[in-house]
Design a protein around this motif. Structure first.
Motif: not given
Length: 391
Positions: A264-270, A272-277, A289-298
């Motif tokens: 759940n901690i990882r989910r909430v943090l993801a 947050k990063f998703g909304l920032d992106a 593109v895979n969402s993990a790839t987007i968050l990893n690049n940013l």
């Protein structure tokens, strides 16, 4: 808006519905970890081909949701001008075409019943595989989160599997109330118990909540308050029985560790990063593109977003996300106006699990979306028919 309409045999089972039903029925054969269409495409392709043949013989019904999905297809085609991940892109465009081609045609009573039966049977098969074989995710020992692995050594993620099988439990609960034959009531009760136990063994908390919510909404349309309380007592008793049959680790996951675990901690943090992106590219997003790839690049955070809605706005921006929301919103408005509680329970279950996992290219999301729109279309054309009895 009807472009053209032609009455057909009410008992006819069209081939495109038949193959779509087989797609649902044999979905346990899917070997994609996140339950998408990538390597399980033959039945959808056959359904699309036969729906094209059907256009040559019969007339079609064009509704507002088809405008939305056509606009979505245009957005997807324009996305080819930038980098896309082929598996994700092909899955999304195939599902969109499948939705368009099947829902352009009218489904009759027999066809709707056939699709619901396929869905219930599929969930029952999956639940029995989970219960009997007890295959833990990735073959790890001691997780006590059970799933299926049919071939190619691919384990389905339990969260995605549970999101698929919890909805048929809602449909069976509807049948449990609608039938007046005691033997069928017993059968439906047993099927409900098997599917519910299958959901519990996946360890998916979101699907458990979604299933109970959907079942409660369905039951509320049939019962007086005293009978409703009695039903709650019966299902609580069933739940307590299942509680003692569950592994201790799953009990801990469901009842004592729901708010503090790392997932759940990882989910909430993801999220947050998703909304920032999204705020950085709100109109058109980052592409398919895979969402993990987007968050990893940013943000150097190599974790999936774990939320269908945030994933959509990150990938497609506001432009590409609005058609999806309009299709769902259009369905919800009709359901609420006509008090179709069975469909309400189903759609709320889908929306809730979609909040916890990424489902925009899953078999679950598109199966429910297509069946939902077929049922609503049928109800619009047959307003005096009790849809709950058909489902």
């Amino acid at each position: 808006m009807n472009l053209s309409i032609k009455n057909e045999d009410k008992n006819r089972l069209h081939m495109y519905i038949f193959f779509f039903g087989l797609f649902i029925l044999f979905s346990f054969y899917c070997n994609n970890r996140y339950y998408n269409i990538t390597e399980y495409f033959y039945f959808p392709f056959l359904a699309i081909i036969f729906s094209l043949f059907n256009f040559l013989k019969f007339k079609v019904t064009f509704r507002v949701e088809h405008l939305f999905i056509i606009f979505e297809l245009i957005v997807l085609i324009l996305n080819l001008t930038r980098y896309v991940e082929s598996g994700l892109y092909i899955s999304l465009i195939t599902f969109s075409i499948l939705f368009l081609m099947i829902t352009l045609n009218k489904a009759n009573e027999r066809e709707i019943r056939f699709l619901v039966n396929c869905y219930i049977t599929s969930a029952l098969i999956i639940s029995l595989i989970i219960i009997i074989f007890r295959q833990e995710l990735d073959g790890w020992i001691g997780t006590y989160r059970y799933t299926i692995k049919f071939y190619n050594q691919v384990y389905i993620d339990p969260n995605f599997l549970a999101a698929f099988i919890n909805i048929p439990a809602i449909l069976v609960v509807n049948r449990l109330f609608i039938t007046n034959r005691n033997k069928l009531r017993i059968l439906y009760f047993v099927i409900t118990a098997i599917i519910m136990f299958g959901v519990l063994l996946t360890g998916s908390r979101a699907s458990l909540i979604a299933m109970l919510l959907g079942c409660a909404i369905v039951a509320s349309s049939y019962l007086e308050i005293r009978k409703y309380i009695l039903l709650v007592i019966i299902f609580l008793s069933l739940g307590i029985t299942m509680y003692f049959l569950l592994p201790e680790a799953l009990i801990h996951r469901f009842f004592t560790n729901s708010y503090n675990d790392n997932s759940n901690i990882r989910r909430v943090l993801a999220w947050k990063f998703g909304l920032d992106a999204f705020y950085q590219k709100p109109l058109f997003g980052y592409g398919i593109v895979n969402s993990a790839t987007i968050l990893n690049n940013l943000y150097s955070y190599n974790v999936a977003i774990h939320n269908t809605y945030i994933q959509l706005i990150v990938q497609l921006g506001i432009t590409g996300t609005i058609p999806f929301f309009l299709i769902i919103l259009n369905s919800i408005i009709y359901i609420l106006k006509n008090n179709l509680r069975v469909l309400l329970g189903i759609v709320l279950s889908l929306l809730f699990t979609s909040f916890m996992i990424e489902q925009n290219i899953t078999i679950t999301f598109w199966t429910v979306l297509i069946m939902l729109n077929l049922a609503i279309s049928f109800k619009k054309d047959n307003p005096k028919v009790d849809l709950a009895k058909i489902l």
